[in-house]
Design an enzyme around this catalytic site. Structure first.
Site, PDB file in Angstrom:
ATOM      1  N   ASP A 264       0.870  -1.168   0.000  1.00 39.72           N
ATOM      2  CA  ASP A 264       0.000   0.000   0.000  1.00 39.72           C
ATOM      3  C   ASP A 264       0.914   1.226   0.000  1.00 39.72           C
ATOM      4  O   ASP A 264       2.124   1.126   0.218  1.00 39.72           O
ATOM      5  CB  ASP A 264      -0.976  -0.011   1.189  1.00 39.72           C
ATOM      6  CG  ASP A 264      -2.176   0.909   0.911  1.00 39.72           C
ATOM      7  OD1 ASP A 264      -2.125   1.681  -0.072  1.00 39.72           O
ATOM      8  OD2 ASP A 264      -3.167   0.867   1.666  1.00 39.72           O
TER       9      ASP A 264
HETATM   10  C1  BGC Z   1      -4.990   3.331  -0.007  1.00 38.94           C
HETATM   11  C2  BGC Z   1      -5.147   2.270  -1.073  1.00 38.94           C
HETATM   12  C3  BGC Z   1      -4.941   2.857  -2.433  1.00 38.94           C
HETATM   13  C4  BGC Z   1      -3.571   3.513  -2.469  1.00 38.94           C
HETATM   14  C5  BGC Z   1      -3.210   4.093  -3.811  1.00 38.94           C
HETATM   15  C6  BGC Z   1      -3.728   4.146  -0.172  1.00 38.94           C
HETATM   16  O1  BGC Z   1      -3.703   5.242   0.659  1.00 38.94           O
HETATM   17  O2  BGC Z   1      -5.000   2.712   1.263  1.00 38.94           O
HETATM   18  O3  BGC Z   1      -6.418   1.691  -0.966  1.00 38.94           O
HETATM   19  O4  BGC Z   1      -5.066   1.868  -3.402  1.00 38.94           O
HETATM   20  O5  BGC Z   1      -3.544   4.555  -1.512  1.00 38.94           O
HETATM   21  O6  BGC Z   1      -4.006   5.164  -4.121  1.00 38.94           O
END
Ligand code: BGC
Length: 716
Positions: A264
């Protein structure tokens, strides 16, 4: 390309190229001549402009932009390996569908497939190749803002919906035109953060994890999902992506996941803040063997070479990860066609096309849940010359999209939908200012209640359109108070004093605490965030053109103090059996049961269940029930099958959903619904975290809500 081609390519790549493949950065970094400071750990990154050519993937949308970046990249990369373009296509692209928590209330996985295939088509035309969706995190705590992205609290429904979503995004082959690679997230158990505070610690037994939380991720993997994303939380005291037991033993060995794992956003580097990694070297050492791509962060890129020299990482770790990444690109057909579907002309053709809007309206109307309908105040008659009053911040707003939608999407507002549906009615509005001003950390509206009461005093029916701001839900939007803002609650109370029939429409990304408003409204309708067709879908339901069929995918608490409250809980040694007294497991000031449980939702029709029959043949059981529409209105009922294993080597929930079927019944029509119950249906996750079936007594329950079932006990 053949596996031989991919393997030879891997052999030919330098370590720098390999580490570049294992690094993903935001597009701006690639697109601009002078790379700007990117958020998160990239601000301290030593990645130079010269290094950018090695980067293997980037977060981007925009057909023309993607084509331009790819063209330049393909020319300059030493082996002409294409980039893969990713984005968060969760429930919307140009066409915004209801949030996933709402879509799951349709109890109709085919609709979820419809929604995800529409948005996959739109997004892939605009250059996206992989979506960071679906989110399979099981949710029990509405304080957590991201419940809106989840299919809800039940592992069975979760698995059905997640599998349907992957099918829509990827189809049979993600390489096919209009399809995307799908990345299930956030592995693992991200949703169980303590006290519902986003990014907070998670602590749960392996049994609970395998029994409840695993099912959505597993369903995605079984459906062929190409990627898995790590999560921000710790699990068993180790950051999830660095947890070998979670990633090697469970994901790779138990679930047999062969695809690519991505971190993530900056989650690898955040293991320093967690107090698990001492420095960037340790980040790469801990995270890289589990996770192939570092999303935002350059710890792998900067440290892996030294770690290999020191024997703390092996070349095999790197090669395994890069092979998976090259295979992903190959599965998406990027070696042959690096632009995939990116086509600015196609974008124009697809965005907001009639077929997509039709799908959005259908999904939206089926996502709405009717919670209360005293005196059958709904449906409203669309032929009469009635005077309808609509008040509140969701009357005429585009704030009905939820956090992951393009803010400029062309929403049909509630007012527009009602005007189209009720051409003979006079519609008066009041207090329509949008939620804007912050009050104690949440958005409220200006108090124009007195004026609203005055304007609506001679209406035949009064509708309050209230809820929470989309920014009060979603990532990083945890709340401790789930009441509606003060001025909105006041609006509902004061309008009720006019003595007219009242309807309250609630727009939210989570179950809110609506109990205080129930005495002040005849009808209560949960509208969630329904997307671009919001106004049309609500008007369909209020007019009876669509007879509401939604069932809650997540329980609504009586009060925040009950949270977590979910239907599939264990019994205690001192069950309360509905009583509130000392020395049984209960609250002194509140029932144990939620306000509205999982599976609950009213219809304008009435359905009677009868002839509940169970036939046992060997170890297969057939359970059937007759459902009759005993009203004069055609409608849809969701018949739900629950079981309880009465005694087992680990305690079993009081109820577990094991199947559901929707029946469409004309007025006074009946149908028989049958479920087949096998050993699989009755097995559970044993002490060793493996599925097991044990002989004994089972309660078989069928009903139209988790709190309204008929029950028969069988012995197998
Ligand atoms: C979120 C994810 C997301 C990623 C990319 C993160 O802050 O938890 O769900 O896919 O950002 O945007």
């Amino acid at each position: 390309m053949t596996q031989e081609y991919i393997k030879n390519l891997l052999k030919d790549m330098t370590l720098k190229e390999k580490l570049g493949e294992m690094t993903q950065i935001p597009t701006d970094f690639l697109a601009e001549t002078n790379a700007p400071a990117a958020p998160g750990p990239l601000t301290k990154s030593k990645i130079t402009k010269e290094d950018l050519i090695y980067i293997g993937s980037c977060y981007a949308t925009g057909a023309a932009r993607v084509r331009a970046i790819q063209e330049k990249h393909m020319k300059e990369h030493p082996h002409h390996i294409p980039l893969v373009f990713t984005a968060d296509i969760i429930y919307s692209y140009h066409t915004v569908f209801p949030i996933p928590l709402a879509m799951s209330c349709s109890f109709n996985p085919a609709l979820y497939t419809l929604a995800t295939s529409v948005i996959a088509k739109e997004a892939s035309a605009d250059g996206v190749q992989v979506t960071f969706a679906p989110m399979a995190d099981l949710v029990r705590d509405p304080r957590w803002g991201r419940v809106m992205e989840s299919p809800g609290e039940d592992p069975y429904l979760n698995a059905q919906m997640i599998s349907a979503a992957v099918k829509g995004f990827q189809g049979d082959d993600p390489k096919a035109p209009g399809k995307l690679g799908s990345c299930v997230k956030h592995f693992a158990a991200y949703s169980a953060s303590e006290a519902g505070r986003d990014y907070n610690s998670v602590d749960m037994s392996k049994g609970t994890f395998c029994e409840y939380y695993l099912s959505g991720y597993k369903a995605a993997i079984d459906a062929g999902c190409k990627m898995v994303m790590t999560s921000f939380n710790i699990l068993d005291r180790v950051p999830s992506g660095a947890n070998k037991e979670v990633y090697q033993d469970i994901l790779r060995d138990m679930l047999k996941f062969k695809g690519v794992v991505i971190s993530d956003y900056a989650a690898a580097d955040e293991t320093i803040e967690h107090g698990f990694s001492a420095d960037a070297m340790e980040v790469a050492e801990h995270y890289l063997p589990n996770c192939d791509i570092e999303l935002v962060g350059s710890d792998y890129y900067e440290c892996a070479e030294q770690l290999i020299k020191e024997g703390r990482l092996s070349m095999e770790d790197i090669d395994k990860a890069v092979l998976r990444i090259l295979n992903l690109k190959n599965d998406l057909g990027l070696f042959e066609n690096p632009y995939k579907d990116a086509d600015p002309e196609l974008v124009k053709k697809l965005g907001g096309c009639e077929e997509h809007l039709k799908a959005a309206r259908e999904v939206a109307s089926r996502s709405i849940v009717l919670l209360q309908n005293n005196n059958k105040v709904l449906p409203l008659c669309k032929h009469e010359h009635i005077k309808i009053g609509i008040a509140g911040p969701f009357t005429d707003t585009i704030q009905a999209l939820g956090g992951w939608a393009l803010p400029e999407a062309p929403v049909v507002t509630l007012l527009e939908g009602m005007q189209r549906k009720f051409p003979n009615a006079e519609i008066v509005t009041a207090m329509t200012g949008e939620l804007g001003a912050m009050q104690d950390g949440i958005f409220d509206v200006e108090d124009c209640v007195a004026e609203a009461v005055e304007r609506l005093k001679d209406c035949d029916i009064i509708i309050s359109a209230i809820g929470e701001h989309p920014l009060d839900t979603g990532e990083s939007a945890s709340r401790t108070i789930l009441r509606m803002s003060d001025h909105q609650e006041k609006l509902v109370r004061e309008l009720h004093r006019l003595g007219k029939p009242t309807v309250t429409l609630v727009f939210s990304g989570r179950p809110l605490e609506i109990r205080p408003l129930l005495p002040y409204t005849d009808a209560m309708v949960q509208c969630w965030f329904l997307g671009v067709e919001c106004g049309n879908a609500i008007a369909d339901v209020l007019s009876g053109d669509w007879n509401p069929s939604g069932k809650l995918s997540m329980s609504f608490p009586q009060t925040v103090g009950q949270i977590p409250v979910y239907y599939n809980h264990y019994n205690t040694g001192r069950p309360a059996h509905g009583k509130r007294q000392r020395y049984v497991s209960c609250y002194l000031d509140c029932p144990n049961e939620p306000l509205y449980p999982f599976g609950f939702g009213l219809s304008y029709s009435e359905f009677a269940f009868s002839d509940f029959l169970i036939k046992t043949q060997g170890e297969t059981v057939k359970a059937s029930v007759t459902v009759e529409n005993v009203s004069d209105i055609a409608g849809t009922e969701t018949v739900q099958l629950y079981i309880r294993d009465v005694a087992a080597q680990v305690v079993r929930p009081v109820k577990e959903l094991k199947g559901f079927r929707q029946v469409n019944l004309e007025a006074h029509e009946k149908a028989t619904v049958e479920f087949t119950i096998t050993r699989d249906t009755l097995s559970f996750i044993g002490r060793d975290c493996k599925p097991i079936f044990e002989h004994g007594d089972f309660d078989i329950m069928i009903g139209n809500s988790s709190d309204n079932v008929m029950c028969e006990r069988i012995t197998l």
